[in-house]
Motif scaffolding. Structure first.
Motif, PDB file in Angstrom:
ATOM      1  N   ASN A  62      32.425  46.953  38.057  1.00  0.00           N
ATOM      2  CA  ASN A  62      31.061  46.411  38.114  1.00  0.00           C
ATOM      3  C   ASN A  62      30.975  45.204  39.034  1.00  0.00           C
ATOM      4  O   ASN A  62      31.966  44.549  39.322  1.00  0.00           O
ATOM      5  CB  ASN A  62      30.530  46.074  36.712  1.00  0.00           C
ATOM      6  CG  ASN A  62      31.344  44.977  36.066  1.00  0.00           C
ATOM      7  OD1 ASN A  62      31.369  43.851  36.544  1.00  0.00           O
ATOM      8  ND2 ASN A  62      32.037  45.296  34.979  1.00  0.00           N
ATOM      9  N   VAL A  63      29.759  44.922  39.469  1.00  0.00           N
ATOM     10  CA  VAL A  63      29.507  43.877  40.460  1.00  0.00           C
ATOM     11  C   VAL A  63      29.783  42.477  39.908  1.00  0.00           C
ATOM     12  O   VAL A  63      30.161  41.570  40.645  1.00  0.00           O
ATOM     13  CB  VAL A  63      28.058  43.988  40.995  1.00  0.00           C
ATOM     14  CG1 VAL A  63      27.047  43.551  39.950  1.00  0.00           C
ATOM     15  CG2 VAL A  63      27.874  43.211  42.287  1.00  0.00           C
ATOM     16  N   THR A  64      29.637  42.313  38.592  1.00  0.00           N
ATOM     17  CA  THR A  64      29.836  40.999  37.971  1.00  0.00           C
ATOM     18  C   THR A  64      31.232  40.451  38.262  1.00  0.00           C
ATOM     19  O   THR A  64      31.392  39.279  38.599  1.00  0.00           O
ATOM     20  CB  THR A  64      29.605  41.086  36.447  1.00  0.00           C
ATOM     21  OG1 THR A  64      28.348  41.728  36.231  1.00  0.00           O
ATOM     22  CG2 THR A  64      29.578  39.724  35.811  1.00  0.00           C
ATOM     23  N   GLN A  65      32.247  41.317  38.161  1.00  0.00           N
ATOM     24  CA  GLN A  65      33.627  40.883  38.416  1.00  0.00           C
ATOM     25  C   GLN A  65      33.782  40.341  39.830  1.00  0.00           C
ATOM     26  O   GLN A  65      34.469  39.346  40.051  1.00  0.00           O
ATOM     27  CB  GLN A  65      34.597  42.061  38.236  1.00  0.00           C
ATOM     28  CG  GLN A  65      34.698  42.584  36.827  1.00  0.00           C
ATOM     29  CD  GLN A  65      35.550  43.858  36.806  1.00  0.00           C
ATOM     30  OE1 GLN A  65      35.077  44.941  37.118  1.00  0.00           O
ATOM     31  NE2 GLN A  65      36.805  43.711  36.475  1.00  0.00           N
ATOM     32  N   ILE A  66      33.130  40.992  40.781  1.00  0.00           N
ATOM     33  CA  ILE A  66      33.239  40.566  42.185  1.00  0.00           C
ATOM     34  C   ILE A  66      32.573  39.206  42.372  1.00  0.00           C
ATOM     35  O   ILE A  66      33.163  38.284  42.940  1.00  0.00           O
ATOM     36  CB  ILE A  66      32.592  41.613  43.124  1.00  0.00           C
ATOM     37  CG1 ILE A  66      33.272  42.977  42.946  1.00  0.00           C
ATOM     38  CG2 ILE A  66      32.670  41.149  44.579  1.00  0.00           C
ATOM     39  CD1 ILE A  66      32.552  44.124  43.642  1.00  0.00           C
ATOM     40  N   LEU A  67      31.347  39.063  41.859  1.00  0.00           N
ATOM     41  CA  LEU A  67      30.617  37.790  42.001  1.00  0.00           C
ATOM     42  C   LEU A  67      31.365  36.651  41.330  1.00  0.00           C
ATOM     43  O   LEU A  67      31.485  35.564  41.888  1.00  0.00           O
ATOM     44  CB  LEU A  67      29.205  37.926  41.414  1.00  0.00           C
ATOM     45  CG  LEU A  67      28.253  38.839  42.187  1.00  0.00           C
ATOM     46  CD1 LEU A  67      26.989  39.089  41.384  1.00  0.00           C
ATOM     47  CD2 LEU A  67      27.903  38.262  43.541  1.00  0.00           C
ATOM     48  N   GLU A  68      31.877  36.896  40.126  1.00  0.00           N
ATOM     49  CA  GLU A  68      32.593  35.829  39.412  1.00  0.00           C
ATOM     50  C   GLU A  68      33.854  35.416  40.153  1.00  0.00           C
ATOM     51  O   GLU A  68      34.210  34.238  40.166  1.00  0.00           O
ATOM     52  CB  GLU A  68      32.893  36.265  37.973  1.00  0.00           C
ATOM     53  CG  GLU A  68      31.623  36.269  37.122  1.00  0.00           C
ATOM     54  CD  GLU A  68      31.822  36.834  35.712  1.00  0.00           C
ATOM     55  OE1 GLU A  68      32.887  37.443  35.437  1.00  0.00           O
ATOM     56  OE2 GLU A  68      30.896  36.645  34.889  1.00  0.00           O
ATOM     57  N   SER A  69      34.536  36.370  40.783  1.00  0.00           N
ATOM     58  CA  SER A  69      35.730  36.028  41.570  1.00  0.00           C
ATOM     59  C   SER A  69      35.367  35.199  42.792  1.00  0.00           C
ATOM     60  O   SER A  69      36.084  34.283  43.160  1.00  0.00           O
ATOM     61  CB  SER A  69      36.469  37.296  42.004  1.00  0.00           C
ATOM     62  OG  SER A  69      37.007  37.947  40.876  1.00  0.00           O
ATOM     63  N   ILE A  70      34.236  35.539  43.428  1.00  0.00           N
ATOM     64  CA  ILE A  70      33.797  34.759  44.594  1.00  0.00           C
ATOM     65  C   ILE A  70      33.449  33.336  44.158  1.00  0.00           C
ATOM     66  O   ILE A  70      33.842  32.366  44.804  1.00  0.00           O
ATOM     67  CB  ILE A  70      32.606  35.440  45.309  1.00  0.00           C
ATOM     68  CG1 ILE A  70      33.081  36.759  45.950  1.00  0.00           C
ATOM     69  CG2 ILE A  70      31.998  34.516  46.362  1.00  0.00           C
ATOM     70  CD1 ILE A  70      31.970  37.597  46.566  1.00  0.00           C
ATOM     71  N   VAL A  71      32.741  33.199  43.031  1.00  0.00           N
ATOM     72  CA  VAL A  71      32.394  31.866  42.505  1.00  0.00           C
ATOM     73  C   VAL A  71      33.666  31.069  42.225  1.00  0.00           C
ATOM     74  O   VAL A  71      33.785  29.900  42.585  1.00  0.00           O
ATOM     75  CB  VAL A  71      31.553  31.983  41.201  1.00  0.00           C
ATOM     76  CG1 VAL A  71      31.415  30.632  40.528  1.00  0.00           C
ATOM     77  CG2 VAL A  71      30.175  32.553  41.500  1.00  0.00           C
ATOM     78  N   ALA A  72      34.651  31.731  41.596  1.00  0.00           N
ATOM     79  CA  ALA A  72      35.901  31.052  41.217  1.00  0.00           C
ATOM     80  C   ALA A  72      36.852  30.903  42.404  1.00  0.00           C
ATOM     81  O   ALA A  72      37.908  30.280  42.279  1.00  0.00           O
ATOM     82  CB  ALA A  72      36.578  31.841  40.100  1.00  0.00           C
ATOM     83  N   LYS A  73      36.466  31.479  43.562  1.00  0.00           N
ATOM     84  CA  LYS A  73      37.328  31.498  44.744  1.00  0.00           C
ATOM     85  C   LYS A  73      38.710  32.063  44.401  1.00  0.00           C
ATOM     86  O   LYS A  73      39.748  31.526  44.788  1.00  0.00           O
ATOM     87  CB  LYS A  73      37.447  30.103  45.370  1.00  0.00           C
ATOM     88  CG  LYS A  73      36.115  29.598  45.912  1.00  0.00           C
ATOM     89  CD  LYS A  73      36.315  28.528  46.961  1.00  0.00           C
ATOM     90  CE  LYS A  73      35.032  28.121  47.642  1.00  0.00           C
ATOM     91  NZ  LYS A  73      34.371  29.162  48.416  1.00  0.00           N
ATOM     92  N   SER A  74      38.697  33.160  43.623  1.00  0.00           N
ATOM     93  CA  SER A  74      39.958  33.785  43.242  1.00  0.00           C
ATOM     94  C   SER A  74      39.972  35.232  43.723  1.00  0.00           C
ATOM     95  O   SER A  74      38.917  35.834  43.934  1.00  0.00           O
ATOM     96  CB  SER A  74      40.123  33.740  41.722  1.00  0.00           C
ATOM     97  OG  SER A  74      39.114  34.514  41.103  1.00  0.00           O
ATOM     98  N   ASP A  75      41.168  35.761  43.908  1.00  0.00           N
ATOM     99  CA  ASP A  75      41.287  37.129  44.395  1.00  0.00           C
ATOM    100  C   ASP A  75      41.125  38.107  43.233  1.00  0.00           C
ATOM    101  O   ASP A  75      41.296  37.740  42.071  1.00  0.00           O
ATOM    102  CB  ASP A  75      42.625  37.314  45.102  1.00  0.00           C
ATOM    103  CG  ASP A  75      42.717  36.413  46.337  1.00  0.00           C
ATOM    104  OD1 ASP A  75      41.659  35.945  46.796  1.00  0.00           O
ATOM    105  OD2 ASP A  75      43.827  36.182  46.819  1.00  0.00           O
ATOM    106  N   LEU A  76      40.784  39.350  43.574  1.00  0.00           N
ATOM    107  CA  LEU A  76      40.497  40.352  42.552  1.00  0.00           C
ATOM    108  C   LEU A  76      41.113  41.681  42.948  1.00  0.00           C
ATOM    109  O   LEU A  76      40.736  42.251  43.973  1.00  0.00           O
ATOM    110  CB  LEU A  76      38.972  40.500  42.404  1.00  0.00           C
ATOM    111  CG  LEU A  76      38.440  41.600  41.494  1.00  0.00           C
ATOM    112  CD1 LEU A  76      38.740  41.280  40.028  1.00  0.00           C
ATOM    113  CD2 LEU A  76      36.929  41.755  41.677  1.00  0.00           C
ATOM    114  N   ASN A  77      42.079  42.132  42.177  1.00  0.00           N
ATOM    115  CA  ASN A  77      42.648  43.466  42.354  1.00  0.00           C
ATOM    116  C   ASN A  77      43.016  43.774  43.814  1.00  0.00           C
ATOM    117  O   ASN A  77      42.703  44.842  44.332  1.00  0.00           O
ATOM    118  CB  ASN A  77      41.630  44.494  41.827  1.00  0.00           C
ATOM    119  CG  ASN A  77      42.298  45.824  41.480  1.00  0.00           C
ATOM    120  OD1 ASN A  77      43.501  45.962  41.582  1.00  0.00           O
ATOM    121  ND2 ASN A  77      41.505  46.786  41.083  1.00  0.00           N
TER     122      ASN A  77
END
Length: 162
Positions: A62-77
Motif C-alpha cells: 500500500n501507498v502508506t508504507q511508501i509515504l511514511e518511509s519518505i517522511v522518515a527518510k528511510s529505505d523500504l524493501n
C-alpha cells in the motif's frame, strides 16, 4: 495549471515513482505502465496487495508504507527513499480503489509536500476520485482527461530535462 505543466511537474531528477494497480499480467496496463518506467530507467514501486514481485521489482502492498518511509527518510524493501524529493503516482486501479488510496494518502502527515503528482490513467478515475483529490488539496497535481503516460510520458521527461 495547464495539463502540460502538470505533466512536467510529475517528473523530477530525484523523484520516486509508484504504480498503483501494478500487475504481473502483460496484457494489463498495470504491467505496461510499470514496464514504461523500467524501460526509462526510472525507479517505480509497484503497489499491489496480492503480488510479491513484478518485473523483478519488489512490490509494496500500500501507498502508506511508501509515504511514511519518505517522511522518515528511510529505505523500504530495497528502495532508497532517504533522498528523494517526493512521490509521483500512476493510478491504474478501479475508481473506488483510487478513491480509497487518496484517502490513505491524506492520512499521512505532511502528504501535501511529499506527493508531487497523481496521474489518473484512463479508467482509474470518476467524479468521486476528482472530488476526493480536490478535497485533500492535491487536485492541482492531477493529470487526467484521458492522458496516458505511454503517450505523454516522453514529453514530460523531456520538458523536465530528464
Amino acid at each position: 495549471m495547464s495539463m502540460k505543466s502538470k505533466i512536467r511537474a510529475f517528473f523530477g531528477p530525484t523523484r520516486q515513482y509508484a504504480v498503483a494497480g501494478a500487475s504481473n499480467n502483460p496484457t494489463k496496463f498495470g504491467f505496461k505502465i510499470l514496464s514504461w518506467y523500467v524501460s526509462h530507467n526510472l525507479t517505480a514501486i509497484p503497489i499491489n496487495p496480492r503480488e510479491q514481485e513484478i518485473l523483478g521489482q519488489n512490490v509494496i502492498s500500500n501507498v502508506t508504507q511508501i509515504l511514511e518511509s519518505i517522511v522518515a527518510k528511510s529505505d523500504l524493501n530495497g528502495y532508497k527513499l532517504s533522498d528523494v524529493d517526493g512521490l509521483s503516482i500512476s493510478f491504474l486501479t478501479p475508481p473506488h480503489i483510487t478513491t480509497t488510496t487518496l484517502k490513505q494518502i491524506a492520512d499521512v502527515e505532511g502528504y501535501e509536500n511529499i506527493v508531487k503528482g497523481l496521474w489518473f490513467q484512463p479508467g482509474s478515475y470518476d467524479q468521486e476520485v476528482l472530488d476526493t483529490a480536490e478535497k485533500i488539496g492535491l487536485f492541482s497535481k492531477v493529470v487526467y482527461e484521458d492522458e496516458c503516460i505511454l503517450v505523454r510520458g516522453e514529453e514530460g521527461l523531456h520538458s523536465a530535462n530528464l
